[in-house]
Write an enzyme that holds these catalytic residues in place. Structure first.
Site, PDB file in Angstrom:
ATOM      1  N   GLU A 155      26.611  28.274  19.265  1.00  0.00           N
ATOM      2  CA  GLU A 155      27.693  28.008  18.326  1.00  0.00           C
ATOM      3  C   GLU A 155      27.753  29.140  17.290  1.00  0.00           C
ATOM      4  O   GLU A 155      26.719  29.501  16.731  1.00  0.00           O
ATOM      5  CB  GLU A 155      27.491  26.678  17.599  1.00  0.00           C
ATOM      6  N   GLY A 181      19.917  26.080  10.302  1.00  0.00           N
ATOM      7  CA  GLY A 181      18.906  25.052  10.100  1.00  0.00           C
ATOM      8  C   GLY A 181      18.537  24.392  11.405  1.00  0.00           C
ATOM      9  O   GLY A 181      17.356  24.178  11.694  1.00  0.00           O
ATOM     10  N   ALA A 182      19.545  24.069  12.198  1.00  0.00           N
ATOM     11  CA  ALA A 182      19.314  23.418  13.491  1.00  0.00           C
ATOM     12  C   ALA A 182      20.634  23.387  14.244  1.00  0.00           C
ATOM     13  O   ALA A 182      21.696  23.645  13.693  1.00  0.00           O
ATOM     14  CB  ALA A 182      18.765  22.006  13.298  1.00  0.00           C
ATOM     15  N   GLU A 239      22.833  21.133  17.446  1.00  0.00           N
ATOM     16  CA  GLU A 239      22.900  19.824  18.083  1.00  0.00           C
ATOM     17  C   GLU A 239      23.107  19.849  19.586  1.00  0.00           C
ATOM     18  O   GLU A 239      23.541  18.839  20.171  1.00  0.00           O
ATOM     19  CB  GLU A 239      24.046  19.016  17.453  1.00  0.00           C
ATOM     20  N   ASN A 240      22.810  20.930  20.281  1.00  0.00           N
ATOM     21  CA  ASN A 240      23.043  21.031  21.722  1.00  0.00           C
ATOM     22  C   ASN A 240      22.712  19.712  22.424  1.00  0.00           C
ATOM     23  O   ASN A 240      21.672  19.114  22.195  1.00  0.00           O
ATOM     24  CB  ASN A 240      22.161  22.124  22.333  1.00  0.00           C
ATOM     25  N   HIS A 264      21.068  14.591  10.925  1.00  0.00           N
ATOM     26  CA  HIS A 264      22.340  15.291  11.092  1.00  0.00           C
ATOM     27  C   HIS A 264      22.556  15.698  12.549  1.00  0.00           C
ATOM     28  O   HIS A 264      23.611  15.412  13.128  1.00  0.00           O
ATOM     29  CB  HIS A 264      22.357  16.525  10.180  1.00  0.00           C
ATOM     30  N   GLU A 265      21.565  16.357  13.135  1.00  0.00           N
ATOM     31  CA  GLU A 265      21.755  16.839  14.509  1.00  0.00           C
ATOM     32  C   GLU A 265      21.827  15.682  15.501  1.00  0.00           C
ATOM     33  O   GLU A 265      22.590  15.734  16.472  1.00  0.00           O
ATOM     34  CB  GLU A 265      20.638  17.805  14.894  1.00  0.00           C
ATOM     35  N   HIS A 292      25.240  14.106  15.495  1.00  0.00           N
ATOM     36  CA  HIS A 292      26.228  14.932  16.194  1.00  0.00           C
ATOM     37  C   HIS A 292      26.421  14.485  17.646  1.00  0.00           C
ATOM     38  O   HIS A 292      27.441  14.827  18.259  1.00  0.00           O
ATOM     39  CB  HIS A 292      25.789  16.397  16.201  1.00  0.00           C
ATOM     40  N   GLU A 328      31.623  18.549  11.446  1.00  0.00           N
ATOM     41  CA  GLU A 328      30.613  18.835  10.432  1.00  0.00           C
ATOM     42  C   GLU A 328      30.788  17.988   9.169  1.00  0.00           C
ATOM     43  O   GLU A 328      29.816  17.468   8.623  1.00  0.00           O
ATOM     44  CB  GLU A 328      30.611  20.324  10.091  1.00  0.00           C
TER      45      GLU A 328
END
Length: 883
Positions: free
Chosen positions: A144, A283-284, A286-287, A319-320, A323, A342
């Site tokens: 991304e 930070g991370a 979400e794949n 958060h991830e 997603h 987001e």
């Protein structure tokens, strides 16, 4: 995706890396020009022969014409610096193709075809950390927003959804663990070569593709979903880090349970993997089924992680994971809709964190982030709506506006609808658009239909940039309180003459004598101005407004200090009480910094502040976590935003002066707080966290009024600390003063943790953020330290982003701080353009400064703009900042 939540750069001695010359004016992409892609890609097969220095990728794409798009005889496959080895169409040679810049354009005459594309990569040379890259002997991906085009030629846009089957082959000795999206289909081991096949049954865009290969170990657990399915959970880390993953795993399980209970969302695969990576721009990420995380948001134990680190890990993991539905199952039609996933997911992680800890404290923390990052963005040259109209480089729009203001806009919908109706609206959204690439309009319409709201005017929040300013005037006539409100949305680049927007404001009217109110009310200001009447008041009440920060606006009111002191002492809404305390201090610091107060007025206003903080110290009903927020001073950066032609040096002096007055006048109460707090043993309870928070806060006040005595107390806390929160808090205080305690503590800290990169990042940051008069020289020396490198984003941010967020050093009158950041941008840009570009906004606030500093900041921006080899990322940020 979570943008890096850390607070960056060096002097002119940085060696510039070579880079290809980029076009000075990259093309503008406009939202209004969107058209559906002419071809669908229902299935994608990827075959990787993995190696650190050479990886061969064979991509097999099944393509067919898109009936919803205009027919095209060609398909454009995006690439970025790729080496094309071979191309086949339907098993044979493909003569009808050409390169257009980095893109591969193929002529296709029929309605469906099979394309086989072979590319070769060198992951070890990929310092941009986008696409497939090497990190400490591992291979991992970040796709991304447009990283997949650095792996293979593909229609790299979010509205092209495909199911992926991935096969990886690698030497077992180098890569004993092979991971990708979805579920593991097979694993073959011939002793030397490892082969793994993964399949993700859920169609996804290319930006959600992920691959990780390396020598890793896992903490394994499981979660049983609400329908009874058992999901295997793994947190993968390097050997030696496993013991620090317990909190991450527990955070994941809490996230899964919370999302089921709060939003009705159940996980949809048999496996969920998290991998911690040391070299990561964000930070991370979400794949789908394979979340890749910066190690900062995975690893924690009391000896190496602060309470803030623990909270950050829980929030980012939530958060991830969230997603999975708000971003993966429903993705974005195009990148202009980024806030669709987001903004909504930030709101979801905020609500999750509120439920896991102190809701009032979390709300204050979120508003502080919004005001510290997004409000300046909204009032500067980089202002844009949460759904932008155009961009040149999409990585520049992973902003506080898209994320944090986007979350506040959806929170306002929740406030207008109420919790139950809002849940009906989100259910409608998930049910209606599952499996689609959707738009912000799709989300708003779903909330409208599900919650029964008319959000026609509310849509302006998506199209208008700028922070609304709400003017407030409360008068009293007879038995009526009369509240007059008006709003103004300031002009921003490319937008003027804004229309009024609906602003939901929670209010309460306090009886001054009784210290009570008749109940909270919700009013909506949806006109340029309006009047609200409240009968039943024999005397003028005290207004508490924007309670809970119900709208992301700037409240402008002329309120007497005695009313602010009253609200700071008695308001039953925690945020409003915090806000009154902040308003009290901000009003004083702004006036004092501008020179508007004589000595008598200064002393009177200082006395009001001391009295208000004293009431907080004495209020036994307040939990210590909240007490720490109420006693905290507004940041220097926030104060600068309230002043035109701000003088950072003068603001610093007035703020330190106030801190010293508070420390001196309230010394007895502060020391009593400290003595009570230090008796609590370490635990992760709210009570113990609040005690640790207070200890550092007390030290910061005492050191301003009694440097020698407070330094000794801080040194003692450092020596006796049995956890990182106490040790880091003490070291933070010590870094700002001269003395043997400072030198000894810094040396001890480094030697104690020199093998732990995340903790050494703290060591760099604490020195770069210190109030020490020689902070610039310290940062220069640290840039030459053997542990500093420009190739690791965490390390770069730890030193230079921390410094750029330190107004005491960054805004040095000589301009040396500005030169340091400009030099960093120029040196880092060819190595990692995405990280380099994130430093530009610090210089972009030049219009807010007094003329001398303003000219120096602009001079550095112009120097950067004149460089011949700027990336698109940095070029766009600099040119927009210059205006």
């Amino acid at each position: 995706m979570d943008i890096a939540r850390t607070p960056s750069t060096p002097d002119g001695n940085i060696e510039m890396a070579d880079a290809a010359v980029e076009p000075k004016a990259p093309p503008e992409i406009r939202r209004e020009d969107y058209t559906p892609f002419a071809w669908l890609v229902p299935t994608t097969r990827l075959d990787f022969a993995l190696g650190l220095e050479k990886t061969r990728v064979t991509a097999t794409l099944e393509v067919e014409r898109n009936p919803a798009a205009d027919a095209s005889p060609t398909i454009r496959l995006n690439g970025d610096g790729l080496e094309l080895v071979s191309l086949k169409c339907d098993g044979g040679d493909c003569a009808g193709h050409m390169m257009d810049g980095d893109d591969l354009v193929v002529t296709l005459e029929g309605d469906s075809h099979t394309l086989e594309i072979v590319t070769e990569l060198d992951p070890s040379a990929n310092s941009q950390l986008m696409g497939l890259y090497a990190s400490g002997g591992m291979l991992c991906t970040q796709c991304e927003a447009e990283g997949f085009r650095r792996i293979t030629f593909f229609p790299d846009r979010p509205d092209v959804l495909s199911t992926y089957t991935v096969t990886m082959r690698a030497p077992k000795k180098d890569f004993p663990v092979l991971l990708s999206n979805g579920n593991r289909v097979r694993m073959d081991d011939d002793g030397e070569l490892l082969t793994a096949e993964w399949h993700d049954p859920w169609p996804k865009p290319s930006y959600l593709f992920a691959l990780v290969a390396g020598d890793l170990v896992a903490r394994t657990d499981h979660f049983t979903t609400m329908s009874g399915r058992v999901v295997e959970l793994n947190v993968w880390v390097r050997d030696g880090d496993l013991e620090r993953t317990e909190h991450a795993m527990e955070s994941l399980k809490r996230s899964m349970k919370w999302d089921e209970e709060t939003f009705g969302r159940e996980y949809d695969l048999d496996l969920f993997n998290i991998v911690a990576v040391s070299d990561f721009n964000m930070g991370a990420m979400e794949n789908k089924g394979l979340n890749v995380f910066n190690t900062k948001y995975v690893l924690a134990d009391p000896e190496t992680a602060t309470d803030g680190d623990y909270d950050g890990i829980e929030g980012v993991i939530g958060h991830e994971y969230f997603h999975n539905w708000s971003g993966n199952r429903i993705t974005c039609r195009d990148w202009f809709q980024l806030s669709l996933k987001e903004g909504f997911t930030v709101l979801r992680d905020q609500l999750f964190s509120q439920d896991m800890g102190s809701a009032p404290v979390k709300r204050i923390e979120d508003v502080r982030v919004l005001r510290g990052a997004q409000f300046p963005e909204d009032s500067g040259p980089l202002a844009h709506p949460i759904r932008p109209d155009s961009y040149r480089e999409i990585s520049n729009f992973y902003t506080a506006t898209v994320y944090n203001k986007g979350a506040e806009v959806i929170r306002m919908m929740k406030t207008l609808a109420g919790d139950e109706a809002f849940r009906q609206g989100t259910d409608t959204y998930f049910d209606r658009h599952d499996g689609e690439a959707a738009t912000c309009e799709d989300f708003v319409r779903s909330i409208e239909d599900g919650a029964g709201l008319d959000l026609t005017q509310f849509r302006l929040w998506y199209s208008q940039a700028g922070t609304p300013k709400v003017s407030v005037n409360l008068t009293h006539h007879g038995d009526e309180a009369i509240l007059e409100l008006s709003q103004n949305v300031p002009d921003t680049p490319g937008q003027s003459g804004k229309k009024p927007m609906p602003i939901p404001l929670k209010i309460a009217l306090f009886d001054r004598d009784e210290g009570t109110h008749a109940g909270e009310q919700l009013i909506v200001l949806d006109k340029a101005s309006d009047t609200f009447r409240f009968p039943g008041f024999a005397t003028k009440p005290v207004l508490s407004i924007n309670r809970g920060f119900s709208a992301p606006v700037s409240i402008q009111r002329d309120i007497p200090s005695d009313e602010l002191v009253f609200l700071a002492a008695t308001d039953d809404d925690p945020f409003a009480r915090y806000e009154a305390m902040q308003d009290l201090m901000v009003a004083y610091l702004v006036s004092a910094s501008k020179g508007d107060l004589d000595e008598e007025s200064r002393e009177a206003k200082q006395a009001d502040i001391v009295r208000a903080i004293g009431s907080v110290i004495d209020d036994e009903a307040i939990e210590d976590l909240m007490r720490g927020e109420l006693m905290s001073m507004p940041s220097q950066t926030y104060i600068m935003e309230q002043i035109d032609e701000a003088d950072p040096a003068r603001i610093f002096e007035r703020r330190e002066e106030l801190k010293a007055v508070i420390g001196r006048k309230l010394a007895h109460g502060l020391r009593q707080l400290y003595q009570r707090a230090e008796k609590l043993p370490y635990s992760r309870s709210a009570e113990a966290k609040g005690a640790r928070k207070l200890k550092t806060l007390v030290l910061s006040y005492l050191v301003a009024s009694d440097p020698q005595g407070a330094s000794a107390l801080a040194a003692k806390q450092y020596e006796n600390a049995d956890n990182m929160t106490d040790r880091q808090g003490a070291l933070m205080v010590l870094t700002g003063v001269d003395g043997v305690e400072r030198t000894g503590a810094l040396l001890d800290f480094y030697n104690r943790y020199r093998g732990n990169p995340l903790v050494i990042d703290k060591w760099f940051s604490l020195q770069a953020m210190s109030m020490h008069p020689q902070v610039i020289e310290h940062v220069k020396a640290l840039a030459e330290h053997e542990d500093f490198t420009l190739k690791n984003p965490n390390r770069v941010r730890s030193l230079y982003m921390a410094f750029a967020a330190n107004p005491h050093g960054f805004h040095a009158e000589s301009g040396e701080g500005y030169r340091m950041i400009a030099d960093l941008i120029l040196g880092l840009d060819p190595i990692n353009a995405q990280t380099a570009a994130r430093f530009v906004p610090a210089l972009g606030r030049w219009r807010k400064m007094e003329p001398g500093r303003s000219a120096l900041m602009r001079e550095q921006l112009e120097r950067i703009a004149a460089a011949p080899k700027l990336s698109r990322d940095t070029f766009e940020q600099v040119t927009r900042s210059l205006g």
